[in-house]
Enzyme design. Sequence first.
Site, PDB file in Angstrom:
ATOM      1  N   ASN A 175       2.831  -0.952   6.899  1.00  0.00           N
ATOM      2  CA  ASN A 175       2.378  -0.809   8.284  1.00  0.00           C
ATOM      3  C   ASN A 175       3.520  -0.926   9.290  1.00  0.00           C
ATOM      4  OD1 ASN A 175       2.055  -3.774   7.283  1.00  0.00           O
ATOM      5  ND2 ASN A 175       2.431  -3.913   9.471  1.00  0.00           N
ATOM      6  N   ASP A 223      -3.047  -2.686   9.942  1.00  0.00           N
ATOM      7  CA  ASP A 223      -2.323  -3.215   8.793  1.00  0.00           C
ATOM      8  C   ASP A 223      -2.620  -2.432   7.515  1.00  0.00           C
ATOM      9  OD1 ASP A 223      -0.639  -4.830   7.343  1.00  0.00           O
ATOM     10  OD2 ASP A 223      -2.069  -6.461   7.088  1.00  0.00           O
ATOM     11  N   ARG A 225      -5.439   2.283   1.550  1.00  0.00           N
ATOM     12  CA  ARG A 225      -6.041   1.114   2.173  1.00  0.00           C
ATOM     13  C   ARG A 225      -7.005   1.490   3.296  1.00  0.00           C
ATOM     14  NH1 ARG A 225      -1.954  -4.060   2.457  1.00  0.00           N
ATOM     15  NH2 ARG A 225      -2.874  -4.940   4.332  1.00  0.00           N
ATOM     16  N   TRP A 278       6.849  -2.871  -0.220  1.00  0.00           N
ATOM     17  CA  TRP A 278       6.642  -4.037  -1.085  1.00  0.00           C
ATOM     18  C   TRP A 278       5.984  -3.779  -2.427  1.00  0.00           C
ATOM     19  CZ3 TRP A 278       1.467  -4.884  -1.921  1.00  0.00           C
ATOM     20  CH2 TRP A 278       0.568  -4.407  -0.950  1.00  0.00           C
ATOM     21  N   GLY A 332       7.911  -8.071   4.317  1.00  0.00           N
ATOM     22  CA  GLY A 332       8.264  -8.603   5.638  1.00  0.00           C
ATOM     23  C   GLY A 332       7.736  -7.746   6.776  1.00  0.00           C
ATOM     24  N   GLY A 333       6.797  -6.865   6.470  1.00  0.00           N
ATOM     25  CA  GLY A 333       6.235  -5.960   7.471  1.00  0.00           C
ATOM     26  C   GLY A 333       5.545  -6.665   8.621  1.00  0.00           C
ATOM     27  N   ASP A 352      -1.133  -0.622   5.211  1.00  0.00           N
ATOM     28  CA  ASP A 352       0.037  -0.182   4.436  1.00  0.00           C
ATOM     29  C   ASP A 352      -0.369   0.966   3.510  1.00  0.00           C
ATOM     30  OD1 ASP A 352       2.061  -2.896   4.256  1.00  0.00           O
ATOM     31  OD2 ASP A 352      -0.036  -3.265   4.694  1.00  0.00           O
ATOM     32  N   TRP A 412      -9.522  -8.127  -6.159  1.00  0.00           N
ATOM     33  CA  TRP A 412      -8.058  -8.063  -6.059  1.00  0.00           C
ATOM     34  C   TRP A 412      -7.461  -7.785  -7.439  1.00  0.00           C
ATOM     35  CZ3 TRP A 412      -5.546  -7.638  -1.644  1.00  0.00           C
ATOM     36  CH2 TRP A 412      -6.147  -8.123  -0.470  1.00  0.00           C
TER      37      TRP A 412
END
Lengths: 255, 529
Positions: free
Chosen positions: B256, B299, B326, B238, B188-189, B301, B460
């Site tokens: 983030n 973003d 990241r 998460w 939910g960041g 994280d 991914w």
Amino acid sequence: MRIIIVAAAALVYASAVRAETSQIELGKAVYRSNCAFCHGLTALGGRGPNLASGEPRSEETIKKVVRNGVPGSTMPAFDGIDPDELNSLVAFLKSLSGSASAEQIAGDPSKGHQVYTKSGCTGCHQIGGAGSTYGPDLSRVGGGRPVAYLRESIVNPSADIPEEFQGVTVVTKEGKRVTGVRVNEDTFSVQLRLPSQLYRSFVKQEVKEVIDEKKSLMPAYKDMSKDDLENLLAYLHTLRGQNEKGTAKQAEAVR
Amino acid sequence: MKRWLTTLLIAAPLMAQTTSSPVTFDRIVNALKEPQNWLTYWGDYSAIHYRDLKQINTTNAKDLRVEWIFQTGVKGAFETVPLVVDGIMYFTAAEGNAYAIDARTGRQLWQYQYKLGDKKLCCGTVNRGFAMLEGRLFMATGDAHLVALDARNGKLLWDTEMADYRKGYGATLAPLIVKDKVVAGVSGGEFGIRGFVDAYDANTGKSAWRFYTIPGKEDPGGDSWLAESWRRGGGATWLTGSYDPEQNTLFWGVGNPGPDLQGDTRKGDNLYTASVIALDGDTGKLKWHYQFTPHDTHDWDACETLMLLDLNWRGSKRKVLVQANRNGFFYMIDRTTGEFLMAKPFARQTWAKQIDDKGRPVLKGTAEPTAEGNPVCPGLAGAANWMAPSYNPELGTFFFPVREQCDVYYSSPAVFVEGKPYWGSVFRGQTEEKEWGLLKAIDPTTVQTKWDFRYAKAPWGGTLATSGGLVFSSDEDGYLMAFDARNGKNLWKINTGNRLVTSPITYMVEGKQYVTMPSGAALLTFALP
């Protein structure tokens, strides 16, 4: 007392205006990060059509196009878009309406059709099912691309090459070179569509090199006469897809 | 007689496998000593994603073939990492689904479904897997609950709400067992939440402790947020952390800050976002933290795998934590003290000149998102993400997927509405440049590349290392691959037919080694003929 009511009403009005302005501002932000890539930073068109001119569309139509995309074109579906963001985007697009004049097209579409035929365009392109599958299908190119973009695509096609028409040359280990449109490339293989409209698949083990062509596979029609170019553009601009009976609308337009 | 003896010797471990003993905390601590099983999300507490199994090895990997396929029929990204315990495989899928199947045949034993109804969720219904303790399985849910299931039949034992999904909270991660507690985090960041790491009593589901990843105004670190911006500062948790049982320290990556791409309203370093936090395993009290990206606006994280290694560093053995972040840098940190040891870029990056001796990035000053859009590398999805790296202790090699992809970063004023996206922008704008990816093998003490293998697209999918001299990896085109860990020679591959978005595992049942990878709606398992 009355003064207070007026003042209150003015406040309500002011905040409504502010709300509207901030909605347009938000819509602009939504636009810039989602749409500007194709439609241009000022919405005057790029790879995608000009959104600041042309026939006004209803809010529902705009929303539908955004949510569902345009099948058969490169306009993707933004199905995950937040409803508030979509409303803001629509408010922003509405605020642009009429801010730019519609594109002026001087040429004659029916003469343009003749230019299309005599210049050998059917050797690579398709309209209403007729022609070759090698290059982009032009059946609705008039609806999907601004005239300025079409002009550039004819005179200098390398200026912008859509990903799905990227030309590649595969050099085999024996030194044979095969050029075509890249249909797919993964870690271990590459599939091309050849000018013959046939597919050709290579396994990378058999390949020395896969070269991304910097130039478009389409020849540049730099020397086309001004009249021919204007007529051709006028013709392409009429191409808006087929009607239900399968008769190309453009045929009617040409007639 | 001799023959009989051999049979007996073979039969003994078989018996051990079929008689399922409870998964105790002690077994998880020693997970690497039972390589036939996969007892926790990362495979073991140090998260090395490695198994001492060599039946499948560099000579025969070319013969791998599909052993069985389990079709879930569930749409949506299949990001689970199954657990395998004494011949039974437990895994989750999107939309609240969970299964137990026979790990040898792929035949279903039970199925469970957590009802999500038509709730509007921040982060979808994707799920990354179970944690297990004694006879219980623990699963986080899209609406930010934590549930416990009876491993024998999939029946619900307890259901605890971690946070209110209507306020933008969700959960997608596999929980982690620490002693008698279940530790979990939230997603939910991008929705203006205030992130936390939670621990619950495994027996009852009662809350044991909570650590907020965003300190309150008066707490230490509270002054790293402008005004009241901490209240919706993000800092999601998460992805599953790692754990050092010797020091009883839990390591967790924090996401983030929010609004993601708009930093003006939250001036300051924004602790503990884009950081690793080291928590006491019993109390959740902060031991130390290290922030990879102070005041992040991209973003980035820091939830990626926190791998715990004991490495030689400048002449002495150090207990370290490493992470391919990241933001494009590979970090080494002393996991006892939190001391920054080293950071080097492993992918193209255009935002920092370097990371200084104290571990703080020296910015180039040209990477801020703007209203008109600013191209920066790495892209929003990062040069690394949730997919597992792996480590081969015999070779001292760290294997990981690298994403070479840049983005145009847009920024705009963010309006906070509870439960709504709070990006300070909308989506990302991709650059015209074609992305690509790498499977990279490095020495984690120098970040020197030993070898790499190029993928057509930014991946991914994660990796798995084995003592068979292999590293398995997975790419965006759907290939599951096996490489010679020493030289990067591709030994085997299969096109699984869907993009791969999680990491492979390996296990053994009755003397036969298997490799499992989720693809599309199917769980694929491979073995030798």
